[in-house]
Scaffold this motif. Sequence first.
Motif, PDB file in Angstrom:
ATOM      1  N   THR A 182     -26.338  -7.852  -2.667  1.00 11.25           N
ATOM      2  CA  THR A 182     -25.831  -8.569  -3.836  1.00 11.25           C
ATOM      3  C   THR A 182     -25.250  -7.564  -4.824  1.00 11.25           C
ATOM      4  O   THR A 182     -25.514  -6.363  -4.743  1.00 11.25           O
ATOM      5  N   GLY A 183     -24.485  -8.093  -5.769  1.00 10.97           N
ATOM      6  CA  GLY A 183     -23.927  -7.239  -6.801  1.00 10.97           C
ATOM      7  C   GLY A 183     -22.663  -6.539  -6.360  1.00 10.97           C
ATOM      8  O   GLY A 183     -22.104  -6.809  -5.295  1.00 10.97           O
ATOM      9  N   TYR A 184     -22.229  -5.588  -7.188  1.00 19.61           N
ATOM     10  CA  TYR A 184     -20.979  -4.862  -6.952  1.00 19.61           C
ATOM     11  C   TYR A 184     -21.199  -3.713  -5.966  1.00 19.61           C
ATOM     12  O   TYR A 184     -22.169  -2.969  -6.078  1.00 19.61           O
ATOM     13  N   LEU A 185     -20.294  -3.593  -4.984  1.00 17.59           N
ATOM     14  CA  LEU A 185     -20.317  -2.485  -4.033  1.00 17.59           C
ATOM     15  C   LEU A 185     -18.889  -2.059  -3.728  1.00 17.59           C
ATOM     16  O   LEU A 185     -18.025  -2.900  -3.479  1.00 17.59           O
ATOM     17  N   LEU A 186     -18.660  -0.756  -3.724  1.00 14.52           N
ATOM     18  CA  LEU A 186     -17.378  -0.189  -3.316  1.00 14.52           C
ATOM     19  C   LEU A 186     -17.569   0.419  -1.936  1.00 14.52           C
ATOM     20  O   LEU A 186     -18.475   1.226  -1.725  1.00 14.52           O
ATOM     21  N   ALA A 187     -16.720   0.032  -0.986  1.00 13.05           N
ATOM     22  CA  ALA A 187     -16.880   0.484   0.396  1.00 13.05           C
ATOM     23  C   ALA A 187     -16.702   1.995   0.500  1.00 13.05           C
ATOM     24  O   ALA A 187     -15.853   2.582  -0.172  1.00 13.05           O
ATOM     25  N   ASP A 188     -17.512   2.603   1.377  1.00 10.75           N
ATOM     26  CA  ASP A 188     -17.359   4.026   1.677  1.00 10.75           C
ATOM     27  C   ASP A 188     -17.566   4.228   3.173  1.00 10.75           C
ATOM     28  O   ASP A 188     -17.664   3.261   3.935  1.00 10.75           O
ATOM     29  N   LYS A 226       0.793  -1.232   0.000  1.00 11.56           N
ATOM     30  CA  LYS A 226       0.000   0.000   0.000  1.00 11.56           C
ATOM     31  C   LYS A 226       0.824   1.281   0.000  1.00 11.56           C
ATOM     32  O   LYS A 226       0.328   2.337  -0.423  1.00 11.56           O
ATOM     33  N   ASP A 227       2.059   1.236   0.464  1.00 13.18           N
ATOM     34  CA  ASP A 227       2.864   2.458   0.494  1.00 13.18           C
ATOM     35  C   ASP A 227       3.493   2.793  -0.854  1.00 13.18           C
ATOM     36  O   ASP A 227       3.971   3.906  -1.053  1.00 13.18           O
ATOM     37  N   SER A 228       3.515   1.844  -1.768  1.00  7.28           N
ATOM     38  CA  SER A 228       4.134   2.095  -3.077  1.00  7.28           C
ATOM     39  C   SER A 228       3.181   1.869  -4.237  1.00  7.28           C
ATOM     40  O   SER A 228       3.519   2.154  -5.382  1.00  7.28           O
ATOM     41  N   ARG A 229       1.992   1.367  -3.961  1.00  5.28           N
ATOM     42  CA  ARG A 229       1.012   1.102  -5.007  1.00  5.28           C
ATOM     43  C   ARG A 229      -0.380   1.517  -4.537  1.00  5.28           C
ATOM     44  O   ARG A 229      -0.672   1.491  -3.344  1.00  5.28           O
ATOM     45  N   GLN A 230      -1.235   1.834  -5.478  1.00  5.89           N
ATOM     46  CA  GLN A 230      -2.650   2.034  -5.169  1.00  5.89           C
ATOM     47  C   GLN A 230      -3.305   0.649  -5.176  1.00  5.89           C
ATOM     48  O   GLN A 230      -3.486   0.048  -6.230  1.00  5.89           O
ATOM     49  N   VAL A 231      -3.634   0.176  -3.981  1.00  9.39           N
ATOM     50  CA  VAL A 231      -4.098  -1.199  -3.804  1.00  9.39           C
ATOM     51  C   VAL A 231      -5.615  -1.245  -3.694  1.00  9.39           C
ATOM     52  O   VAL A 231      -6.242  -0.366  -3.092  1.00  9.39           O
ATOM     53  N   ALA A 232      -6.212  -2.276  -4.266  1.00 10.99           N
ATOM     54  CA  ALA A 232      -7.652  -2.546  -4.100  1.00 10.99           C
ATOM     55  C   ALA A 232      -7.831  -4.016  -3.755  1.00 10.99           C
ATOM     56  O   ALA A 232      -7.068  -4.874  -4.220  1.00 10.99           O
ATOM     57  N   LYS A 262      -9.535  -1.299   8.729  1.00 11.55           N
ATOM     58  CA  LYS A 262      -8.108  -1.251   9.068  1.00 11.55           C
ATOM     59  C   LYS A 262      -7.279  -0.470   8.060  1.00 11.55           C
ATOM     60  O   LYS A 262      -6.242   0.092   8.407  1.00 11.55           O
ATOM     61  N   PHE A 263      -7.733  -0.471   6.804  1.00 10.47           N
ATOM     62  CA  PHE A 263      -6.961   0.189   5.741  1.00 10.47           C
ATOM     63  C   PHE A 263      -7.875   1.120   4.938  1.00 10.47           C
ATOM     64  O   PHE A 263      -8.166   0.864   3.766  1.00 10.47           O
ATOM     65  N   PRO A 264      -8.343   2.205   5.550  1.00 13.06           N
ATOM     66  CA  PRO A 264      -9.302   3.084   4.863  1.00 13.06           C
ATOM     67  C   PRO A 264      -8.726   3.765   3.621  1.00 13.06           C
ATOM     68  O   PRO A 264      -9.473   4.265   2.785  1.00 13.06           O
ATOM     69  N   GLU A 265      -7.397   3.739   3.494  1.00 14.34           N
ATOM     70  CA  GLU A 265      -6.762   4.399   2.348  1.00 14.34           C
ATOM     71  C   GLU A 265      -6.810   3.576   1.069  1.00 14.34           C
ATOM     72  O   GLU A 265      -6.515   4.082  -0.022  1.00 14.34           O
ATOM     73  N   ILE A 266      -7.188   2.290   1.151  1.00 11.28           N
ATOM     74  CA  ILE A 266      -7.248   1.462  -0.051  1.00 11.28           C
ATOM     75  C   ILE A 266      -8.704   1.287  -0.496  1.00 11.28           C
ATOM     76  O   ILE A 266      -9.632   1.525   0.271  1.00 11.28           O
ATOM     77  N   ALA A 267      -8.888   0.870  -1.740  1.00 10.63           N
ATOM     78  CA  ALA A 267     -10.232   0.593  -2.250  1.00 10.63           C
ATOM     79  C   ALA A 267     -10.614  -0.838  -1.867  1.00 10.63           C
ATOM     80  O   ALA A 267      -9.859  -1.779  -2.123  1.00 10.63           O
TER      81      ALA A 267
END
Length: 355
Positions: free
Chosen positions: A83-89, A66-72, A107-112
């Motif tokens: 059901t279906g696709y959801l992106l956490a917010d 996570k410190d060197s890449r944009q992680v999802a 734990k990792f709010p900075e990642i998708a």
Amino acid sequence: MLKHLKVLLYPFSLLYGLVMWGRNRLYDSNMLTAVEFDLPVIAVGNLSVGGTGKTPHVEYLIRLLKDSRQVATLSRGYNRRTTGYLLADATSTAAQLGDEPMQFHRKFPEIAVCVGEERMLAIPQLLGERPETQVILLDDAFQHRSVKPGQNILITDYNRRFTKDHVVPFGRLREGRKGFERANCIIVSKCPPQLSDTEKAAIRQEIAPLPHQQLYFTSLTYGALYDMFSGTAVDAPADTTILLVCGIARPEPLLQQLKASYKNVFLLSFPDHYYYSVPDLEKIKRELENLPGNNKLVVTTEKDAVRLQLLEEQLRPMDLPIAVMPVEISFLFGEGESFNNYIFTYVDQFGSNHD
């Protein structure tokens, strides 16, 4: 008697194993197509049904990258109420995402963090919403073959290795043992911290990794207790009476860890991925009150905590002392750096932000 009854399940295991073998053959022969994406995709999964310690391995990868890449992360969202696709917010809950994705999000709010049953469709949706994404971690995707990951990491429990197991319902495997051949990397999890070189060599011989496969060994490392609501450290002296409340596949390692530190430890177990109810909270309170000692504490896992917090409104007035015990993994035989380099060697093929 039970052993004889279990033998009756063996024909069903053969039938299920045959179905999975046929499905895998269709993918291996390209009669069913697996989609590849032009960015690093790392799948973490297992051959067996639950309890291999997969989640802390995904978290290890998140911390590593996570410190060197944009992680999802992309999960199916097992046992969620959507059901279906959801992106956490900021408004997401464990009921919407499932407990493991919610744990990642908290734990990792900075990642998708996203969920979707059809990963082949979810990845383009994720990339549409988060085009800056540079690495995708597929959680529990070893059998989900519609997406072809660049790296397939297979986790197998030291105490129940796939080499000694059978296909469900006779055993706990989701497919035949030969499925391990799809893995690029095999990790034997939940090993004793003092695993000997001799046993390591014996397990290597038993698994017989193929020439292209890496083999590593990890053990669980438990962190300091913290309050479930405030997140502050909890000081629990050795004479504290502990009630372990959890709904996970295998509570035994955590139970043994607590028993090594506390004299009085009791277990109140619920089914894996269980959603707690208000009567459950009342039962927990009664159980704690009936235990011996003056200094008493409920201890739970991070997965359980995100599910218990769905009932925060009902929990707070009960004034139950609930502490969470985090768990991480550590690589044995000093091979952590080797694993890290292995992952970065793969990821850096797509362009490097890593020093």
